[in-house]
Design an enzyme around this catalytic site. Structure first.
Site, PDB file in Angstrom:
ATOM      1  N   ALA A  34      -2.561 -42.590  -2.285  1.00 20.80           N
ATOM      2  CA  ALA A  34      -1.815 -41.564  -3.004  1.00 20.80           C
ATOM      3  C   ALA A  34      -0.426 -41.309  -2.386  1.00 20.80           C
ATOM      4  O   ALA A  34       0.584 -41.299  -3.093  1.00 20.80           O
ATOM      5  CB  ALA A  34      -2.631 -40.276  -3.032  1.00 20.80           C
ATOM      6  N   ASN A  37       1.875 -44.312  -2.544  1.00 19.99           N
ATOM      7  CA  ASN A  37       2.283 -44.557  -3.942  1.00 19.99           C
ATOM      8  C   ASN A  37       3.512 -43.701  -4.264  1.00 19.99           C
ATOM      9  O   ASN A  37       4.477 -44.169  -4.862  1.00 19.99           O
ATOM     10  CB  ASN A  37       1.169 -44.169  -4.929  1.00 19.99           C
ATOM     11  CG  ASN A  37      -0.078 -45.042  -4.808  1.00 19.99           C
ATOM     12  OD1 ASN A  37      -0.047 -46.107  -4.217  1.00 19.99           O
ATOM     13  ND2 ASN A  37      -1.179 -44.574  -5.392  1.00 19.99           N
ATOM     14  N   ARG A 167     -11.056 -35.161  -4.088  1.00 21.98           N
ATOM     15  CA  ARG A 167     -11.912 -36.359  -4.125  1.00 21.98           C
ATOM     16  C   ARG A 167     -13.309 -35.934  -3.687  1.00 21.98           C
ATOM     17  O   ARG A 167     -13.605 -35.873  -2.489  1.00 21.98           O
ATOM     18  CB  ARG A 167     -11.385 -37.444  -3.171  1.00 21.98           C
ATOM     19  CG  ARG A 167      -9.993 -37.939  -3.475  1.00 21.98           C
ATOM     20  CD  ARG A 167      -9.963 -38.779  -4.747  1.00 21.98           C
ATOM     21  NE  ARG A 167      -8.669 -39.379  -4.973  1.00 21.98           N
ATOM     22  CZ  ARG A 167      -7.730 -38.870  -5.776  1.00 21.98           C
ATOM     23  NH1 ARG A 167      -7.934 -37.727  -6.414  1.00 21.98           N
ATOM     24  NH2 ARG A 167      -6.585 -39.506  -5.943  1.00 21.98           N
ATOM     25  N   LEU A 225      -0.897 -31.914 -16.939  1.00 21.69           N
ATOM     26  CA  LEU A 225      -1.798 -31.845 -18.089  1.00 21.69           C
ATOM     27  C   LEU A 225      -2.043 -33.223 -18.717  1.00 21.69           C
ATOM     28  O   LEU A 225      -2.305 -33.330 -19.913  1.00 21.69           O
ATOM     29  CB  LEU A 225      -1.209 -30.886 -19.144  1.00 21.69           C
ATOM     30  CG  LEU A 225      -0.873 -29.475 -18.634  1.00 21.69           C
ATOM     31  CD1 LEU A 225      -0.097 -28.688 -19.681  1.00 21.69           C
ATOM     32  CD2 LEU A 225      -2.158 -28.729 -18.268  1.00 21.69           C
ATOM     33  N   ALA A 255      -1.311 -42.055 -11.728  1.00 24.70           N
ATOM     34  CA  ALA A 255      -0.401 -41.274 -12.570  1.00 24.70           C
ATOM     35  C   ALA A 255       0.122 -40.042 -11.825  1.00 24.70           C
ATOM     36  O   ALA A 255       1.314 -39.715 -11.876  1.00 24.70           O
ATOM     37  CB  ALA A 255      -1.112 -40.839 -13.849  1.00 24.70           C
ATOM     38  N   GLY A 256      -0.786 -39.373 -11.113  1.00 24.76           N
ATOM     39  CA  GLY A 256      -0.400 -38.162 -10.391  1.00 24.76           C
ATOM     40  C   GLY A 256       0.608 -38.461  -9.290  1.00 24.76           C
ATOM     41  O   GLY A 256       1.531 -37.670  -9.043  1.00 24.76           O
ATOM     42  N   ASP A 257       0.436 -39.591  -8.644  1.00 24.39           N
ATOM     43  CA  ASP A 257       1.356 -39.955  -7.558  1.00 24.39           C
ATOM     44  C   ASP A 257       2.728 -40.296  -8.135  1.00 24.39           C
ATOM     45  O   ASP A 257       3.762 -39.967  -7.552  1.00 24.39           O
ATOM     46  CB  ASP A 257       0.807 -41.154  -6.771  1.00 24.39           C
ATOM     47  CG  ASP A 257      -0.653 -40.943  -6.397  1.00 24.39           C
ATOM     48  OD1 ASP A 257      -1.046 -39.779  -6.183  1.00 24.39           O
ATOM     49  OD2 ASP A 257      -1.402 -41.934  -6.339  1.00 24.39           O
TER      50      ASP A 257
HETATM   51  O1  CKP Z   1      -4.459 -39.036  -8.304  1.00 26.13           O
HETATM   52  P1  CKP Z   1      -3.970 -40.422  -8.473  1.00 26.13           P
HETATM   53  O2  CKP Z   1      -4.725 -41.198  -9.519  1.00 26.13           O
HETATM   54  O3  CKP Z   1      -2.495 -40.481  -8.712  1.00 26.13           O
HETATM   55  O4  CKP Z   1      -4.222 -41.099  -7.050  1.00 26.13           O
HETATM   56  C1  CKP Z   1      -4.637 -42.403  -6.864  1.00 26.13           C
HETATM   57  C2  CKP Z   1      -4.741 -42.764  -5.408  1.00 26.13           C
HETATM   58  O5  CKP Z   1      -5.251 -42.568  -2.550  1.00 26.13           O
HETATM   59  C3  CKP Z   1      -5.264 -44.181  -5.213  1.00 26.13           C
HETATM   60  O6  CKP Z   1      -4.202 -45.019  -4.833  1.00 26.13           O
HETATM   61  C4  CKP Z   1      -6.297 -44.080  -4.116  1.00 26.13           C
HETATM   62  O7  CKP Z   1      -6.093 -44.983  -3.107  1.00 26.13           O
HETATM   63  C5  CKP Z   1      -6.176 -42.666  -3.609  1.00 26.13           C
HETATM   64  O8  CKP Z   1      -5.652 -41.923  -4.715  1.00 26.13           O
HETATM   65  C6  CKP Z   1      -7.515 -42.160  -3.113  1.00 26.13           C
HETATM   66  O9  CKP Z   1      -7.725 -42.129  -1.895  1.00 26.13           O
HETATM   67  O10 CKP Z   1      -8.354 -41.828  -3.973  1.00 26.13           O
HETATM   68 MG    MG Z   2      -4.105 -37.145  -8.447  1.00 22.22          MG
END
Ligand code: CKP
Ligand code: MG
Length: 312
Positions: A34, A37, A167, A225, A255-257
């Site tokens: 995250a 990214n 998570r 959203l 997407a969030g990142d």
């Molecule tokens: O909230 P997002 O879908 O933007 O985040 C995805 C990332 O770091 C993904 O790269 C993964 O490695 C993580 O979130 C995680 O540790 O879940």
């Molecule tokens: Mg996220």
């Protein structure tokens, strides 16, 4: 530096077919995490970024470092841990609309990150500290590192931006709720999704979620959203920002990142909050049209064209 972040980055195994992961024979490997990214997103948009973390002294660690370095993120303060391996995760495309992730990160090199890994002078050189709720879930030393980084950031006048990134597979619900709220109390800007607002406060509307975070002392709240866009609230100014149309979602993860990268780029350019949130929505929309978490992140020109093509 414009933005510095700390967190775990892993090698991602992305399946070539849909259905249960156990039946997938072919995967492509990518780099994802995250925080990195978001830093890569910012770097592609032209900003100076730095990443604090640990990777194993192994091939996957080398892959991560060369990818981040190649994307322009400063990795000079990343430690290569001799004793622990780099974490990895696999995605399962359960069906066209649903993606699941499986982590292999317990005891990973990044989970041994500790306060001592944060160089004060380095962090103080940035304008923003960007953190997510994944890092405090990784281990007690990572938990401490997050609060330590906030302390340094505050001491040196950096703004702290926080994506709760809940998570549930990484920690218990009680601990997660308590910690995410404790972190939220310390930050300037928070970027939750509706499901995180619901998890933390039992609230389902952006307005109520914002008001809960304001009560904790957070100045600016931006509720993401998804395809509908975002809602923000800051010192009495509130507004809904419409999402950008996405023709086909290829991969929703990341997407969030991407949103955080677009949003932070707006803050760094001193545009209005509304414009910064729009950038966040735009980058989030672009990212999901491409496989992988970092591959779809746009450069400034692409972002500009995307935003203008939609609004004109
Ligand atoms: O909230 P997002 O879908 O933007 O985040 C995805 C990332 O770091 C993904 O790269 C993964 O490695 C993580 O979130 C995680 O540790 O879940
Ligand atoms: Mg996220």
């Amino acid at each position: 530096m414009d933005v510095i972040s700390l967190g775990e980055t892993m090698v991602l195994f992305n399946p070539h077919s849909t259905g249960k992961m156990r039946y997938c024979q072919d995967f492509s490997t990518k780099v994802a995490g995250a925080e990195s990214n978001t830093l890569i997103g910012l770097s592609k948009l032209g900003y100076q970024t730095g990443w604090i973390s640990r990777v194993g002294k192994d091939e996957l660690g080398a892959r991560i470092l060369s990818t981040l370095r190649g994307e322009g993120v400063d990795v000079s303060f990343v430690i290569r841990d001799e004793d622990a391996s780099t974490g990895l995760f696999l995605k399962e495309k359960t069906n066209e609309r649903h993606t699941k992730v499986f982590y292999y990160r317990k005891g990973s090199a990044a989970s041994f990150m500790s306060k001592g890994d944060i160089n004060e002078e380095y962090l103080a050189s940035a304008k923003y500290l960007y953190i997510t709720g994944i890092t405090p879930a990784l281990s007690s030393s990572c938990y401490e590192s997050i609060f330590h980084s906030i302390k340094i950031a505050k001491k040196h006048g950096l703004k702290v931006v926080f994506d709760p990134n809940l998570r549930k597979t990484l920690w218990g619900e009680h601990e997660a709720r308590e910690t995410l709220i404790d972190v939220a109390k310390e930050v300037d800007i928070i970027l939750p999704g509706i499901s995180e607002g619901e998890f933390l406060f039992g609230e389902q509307t952006p307005e109520k979620i914002c008001s809960q975070f304001h009560q904790l002392g957070v100045e600016t709240v931006v509720v993401k959203l998804g395809e509908k866009g975002a809602y923000y609230s800051n010192k009495g100014e509130t507004s809904y920002i419409e999402g950008y149309p996405v023709h086909k979602v290829v991969d929703p993860i990341g997407a969030g990142d991407g949103f955080a990268a677009g949003f932070l780029s707006g803050l760094l350019d001193h545009v209005s909050l509304q414009e910064a949130v729009k950038r966040g929505c735009a980058v989030g929309s672009i990212v999901v049209t491409v496989e992988g978490d970092i591959e779809g992140l746009p450069d400034k020109e692409e972002l500009y064209h995307f935003m203008n093509a939609i609004t004109s």
